[in-house]
Design a protein around this motif. Sequence first.
Motif, PDB file in Angstrom:
ATOM      1  N   ASP A  91       8.094  -3.387   6.429  1.00 60.79           N
ATOM      2  CA  ASP A  91       7.536  -3.784   5.141  1.00 60.79           C
ATOM      3  C   ASP A  91       7.371  -5.303   5.141  1.00 60.79           C
ATOM      4  OD1 ASP A  91       6.856  -4.241   2.516  1.00 60.79           O
ATOM      5  OD2 ASP A  91       8.841  -3.768   1.708  1.00 60.79           O
ATOM      6  N   ASP A  92       6.119  -5.737   5.162  1.00 60.19           N
ATOM      7  CA  ASP A  92       5.832  -7.164   5.304  1.00 60.19           C
ATOM      8  C   ASP A  92       5.717  -7.841   3.943  1.00 60.19           C
ATOM      9  OD1 ASP A  92       5.288  -9.538   6.666  1.00 60.19           O
ATOM     10  OD2 ASP A  92       3.127  -9.188   6.644  1.00 60.19           O
ATOM     11  N   GLY A  93       6.834  -7.857   3.201  1.00 61.09           N
ATOM     12  CA  GLY A  93       6.874  -8.581   1.934  1.00 61.09           C
ATOM     13  C   GLY A  93       6.223  -7.878   0.773  1.00 61.09           C
ATOM     14  N   SER A  94       6.236  -6.554   0.730  1.00 62.22           N
ATOM     15  CA  SER A  94       5.626  -5.810  -0.380  1.00 62.22           C
ATOM     16  C   SER A  94       6.375  -6.065  -1.685  1.00 62.22           C
ATOM     17  CB  SER A  94       5.633  -4.302  -0.086  1.00 62.22           C
ATOM     18  OG  SER A  94       4.865  -3.989   1.043  1.00 62.22           O
ATOM     19  N   ASN A  95       5.626  -6.006  -2.782  1.00 65.55           N
ATOM     20  CA  ASN A  95       6.247  -6.091  -4.112  1.00 65.55           C
ATOM     21  C   ASN A  95       5.852  -4.907  -4.981  1.00 65.55           C
ATOM     22  OD1 ASN A  95       3.599  -6.677  -4.791  1.00 65.55           O
ATOM     23  ND2 ASN A  95       3.962  -8.859  -5.169  1.00 65.55           N
ATOM     24  N   ASP A  96       5.477  -3.791  -4.335  1.00 67.61           N
ATOM     25  CA  ASP A  96       5.047  -2.597  -5.070  1.00 67.61           C
ATOM     26  C   ASP A  96       6.043  -1.444  -4.955  1.00 67.61           C
ATOM     27  OD1 ASP A  96       4.698  -1.935  -2.430  1.00 67.61           O
ATOM     28  OD2 ASP A  96       2.677  -1.105  -2.666  1.00 67.61           O
ATOM     29  N   GLY A  97       7.277  -1.745  -4.560  1.00 66.97           N
ATOM     30  CA  GLY A  97       8.297  -0.715  -4.469  1.00 66.97           C
ATOM     31  C   GLY A  97       8.327   0.034  -3.153  1.00 66.97           C
ATOM     32  N   THR A  98       7.563  -0.426  -2.163  1.00 63.53           N
ATOM     33  CA  THR A  98       7.507   0.269  -0.872  1.00 63.53           C
ATOM     34  C   THR A  98       8.890   0.411  -0.243  1.00 63.53           C
ATOM     35  OG1 THR A  98       5.232  -0.423  -0.393  1.00 63.53           O
ATOM     36  CG2 THR A  98       6.624   0.135   1.477  1.00 63.53           C
ATOM     37  N   PHE A  99       9.634  -0.678  -0.175  1.00 64.41           N
ATOM     38  CA  PHE A  99      10.924  -0.666   0.522  1.00 64.41           C
ATOM     39  C   PHE A  99      11.877   0.335  -0.123  1.00 64.41           C
ATOM     40  CE2 PHE A  99      15.208  -2.126   1.466  1.00 64.41           C
ATOM     41  CZ  PHE A  99      15.137  -2.371   2.830  1.00 64.41           C
ATOM     42  N   ASN A 100      11.999   0.296  -1.443  1.00 61.80           N
ATOM     43  CA  ASN A 100      12.924   1.193  -2.130  1.00 61.80           C
ATOM     44  C   ASN A 100      12.497   2.645  -1.982  1.00 61.80           C
ATOM     45  OD1 ASN A 100      14.570  -0.906  -2.994  1.00 61.80           O
ATOM     46  ND2 ASN A 100      13.471  -1.167  -4.927  1.00 61.80           N
ATOM     47  N   TYR A 101      11.194   2.902  -2.017  1.00 63.32           N
ATOM     48  CA  TYR A 101      10.732   4.282  -1.897  1.00 63.32           C
ATOM     49  C   TYR A 101      11.109   4.858  -0.532  1.00 63.32           C
ATOM     50  CZ  TYR A 101       7.873   8.447  -1.805  1.00 63.32           C
ATOM     51  OH  TYR A 101       7.467   9.753  -1.699  1.00 63.32           O
ATOM     52  N   ILE A 102      10.833   4.117   0.517  1.00 70.56           N
ATOM     53  CA  ILE A 102      11.147   4.609   1.864  1.00 70.56           C
ATOM     54  C   ILE A 102      12.654   4.742   2.038  1.00 70.56           C
ATOM     55  CG2 ILE A 102      10.897   4.187   4.333  1.00 70.56           C
ATOM     56  CD1 ILE A 102       8.292   4.837   2.762  1.00 70.56           C
ATOM     57  N   GLN A 103      13.391   3.777   1.566  1.00 67.40           N
ATOM     58  CA  GLN A 103      14.844   3.803   1.688  1.00 67.40           C
ATOM     59  C   GLN A 103      15.447   5.023   1.000  1.00 67.40           C
ATOM     60  OE1 GLN A 103      17.099   0.537  -0.240  1.00 67.40           O
ATOM     61  NE2 GLN A 103      17.958   0.126   1.792  1.00 67.40           N
ATOM     62  N   ASN A 104      14.900   5.387  -0.160  1.00 72.75           N
ATOM     63  CA  ASN A 104      15.457   6.490  -0.943  1.00 72.75           C
ATOM     64  C   ASN A 104      14.969   7.856  -0.484  1.00 72.75           C
ATOM     65  OD1 ASN A 104      16.887   4.705  -2.598  1.00 72.75           O
ATOM     66  ND2 ASN A 104      15.175   4.489  -4.025  1.00 72.75           N
ATOM     67  N   ASN A 105      13.749   7.914   0.083  1.00 73.61           N
ATOM     68  CA  ASN A 105      13.155   9.207   0.393  1.00 73.61           C
ATOM     69  C   ASN A 105      13.112   9.537   1.879  1.00 73.61           C
ATOM     70  OD1 ASN A 105      11.863  10.354  -2.309  1.00 73.61           O
ATOM     71  ND2 ASN A 105      11.557   8.137  -2.314  1.00 73.61           N
ATOM     72  N   ARG A 145       0.859  -1.194   0.000  1.00 72.91           N
ATOM     73  CA  ARG A 145       0.000   0.000   0.000  1.00 72.91           C
ATOM     74  C   ARG A 145       0.891   1.239   0.000  1.00 72.91           C
ATOM     75  NH1 ARG A 145      -5.166  -1.296   3.875  1.00 72.91           N
ATOM     76  NH2 ARG A 145      -3.657  -0.977   5.550  1.00 72.91           N
ATOM     77  N   CYS A 146       1.787   1.266  -0.973  1.00 71.52           N
ATOM     78  CA  CYS A 146       2.802   2.309  -1.030  1.00 71.52           C
ATOM     79  C   CYS A 146       2.175   3.695  -1.099  1.00 71.52           C
ATOM     80  CB  CYS A 146       3.721   2.076  -2.231  1.00 71.52           C
ATOM     81  SG  CYS A 146       5.181   3.150  -2.251  1.00 71.52           S
ATOM     82  N   ASN A 147       1.140   3.875  -1.927  1.00 69.61           N
ATOM     83  CA  ASN A 147       0.531   5.198  -2.072  1.00 69.61           C
ATOM     84  C   ASN A 147      -0.100   5.665  -0.768  1.00 69.61           C
ATOM     85  OD1 ASN A 147       1.286   5.427  -4.766  1.00 69.61           O
ATOM     86  ND2 ASN A 147      -0.606   4.483  -5.512  1.00 69.61           N
ATOM     87  N   ASP A 148      -0.765   4.757  -0.059  1.00 65.49           N
ATOM     88  CA  ASP A 148      -1.332   5.110   1.246  1.00 65.49           C
ATOM     89  C   ASP A 148      -0.229   5.503   2.215  1.00 65.49           C
ATOM     90  OD1 ASP A 148      -4.143   4.804   0.944  1.00 65.49           O
ATOM     91  OD2 ASP A 148      -3.913   2.641   0.972  1.00 65.49           O
ATOM     92  N   LEU A 149       0.835   4.740   2.219  1.00 66.07           N
ATOM     93  CA  LEU A 149       1.944   5.004   3.138  1.00 66.07           C
ATOM     94  C   LEU A 149       2.610   6.341   2.836  1.00 66.07           C
ATOM     95  CD1 LEU A 149       3.784   4.045   5.430  1.00 66.07           C
ATOM     96  CD2 LEU A 149       5.154   2.831   3.712  1.00 66.07           C
ATOM     97  N   ILE A 150       2.771   6.663   1.558  1.00 67.74           N
ATOM     98  CA  ILE A 150       3.378   7.942   1.173  1.00 67.74           C
ATOM     99  C   ILE A 150       2.565   9.098   1.732  1.00 67.74           C
ATOM    100  CG2 ILE A 150       3.823   9.460  -0.788  1.00 67.74           C
ATOM    101  CD1 ILE A 150       4.581   6.931  -2.382  1.00 67.74           C
TER     102      ILE A 150
END
Length: 313
Positions: A43-57, A17-22
Amino acid sequence: MKNEEKIFSILISTKNRCNDLILTLRKLEYLLIRNDVECIIYDDGSNDGTFNYIQNNYPTILLKRNEVSKGYLYCRNKMLSQTKAMYAISLDDDAHFLTNNPLEPIQNYFESNPHCGLIAFRIFWGRTEPLNTVSFEFPQRVQSFVGCAHVWRMKAWHNIPNYPEWFVFYGEEDFGAFQLFKQNLGVHYFPEILVNHRVDLKSRKNNSDYYIRLRSSLRSGWFLCFLFYPKRIIPRKMVYSIWKQLQLKVFKGDVKVLQVLCLALFDLFFAIPKIIQNSNRLTENEFNSYEKLPAARIYWQPKDNVISSDFFK
């Protein structure tokens, strides 16, 4: 300021739920820059780019990840066990504060109420924020709380068992509330702090996971009954719970609920060993005192229209 000196920890478990989290993090940014605040995201096993987004931003966020999903109760237990903060705020990835600067009121309330183990927030459920946020409610001790927005006094958390991961979904709030009650600590509803849980309740029944959620809700309620209620109360509560599902759903044409009831009963049967191992039953006097407390304040609506909910009532 070192991690062990943090006063507040904001804990968020997320999955796909990357958009919600953002959006949630944007609403929290003014709190995340404080020296006395840490934020942990699991991040409980997301495959929508959540981990990379948080890590980078958000490089200052303490980011954890399960390569394969282990469930949100697993993530909550891990985050609560890792934080060194005095107070741990649990937020869903689709929830944000509507109250400006909520941290000082939270700390002041805990300091003024030493027997409060957990603060439950006032929660508005809706995709958009309410136009009117005024409430004339007062703080009070209640039976339980809502998982999407609350804060633990960590000293209290460390004195009770972890959330039961075998529940899988639902019921952990009441589990924690019962354990606090056995420690002579309370859950306090604190309406000064308002949270927007960005969920459309009316559409939930049409979701594909409605019957999965219903099964989880039923079995967790039964687990709690067998774990904490005096033995003489259990048969009456079970019969009443099953009857209400038959009366309100099955007899009105939702026959699939009958299958859900059977599956939930199987779940209860197979959980008997865990129930025996983890039982922490209330005495008759404790149960009577617990029953006199107001039910959890789950839904808030503008104009002071508060809806309470309780599994067995």
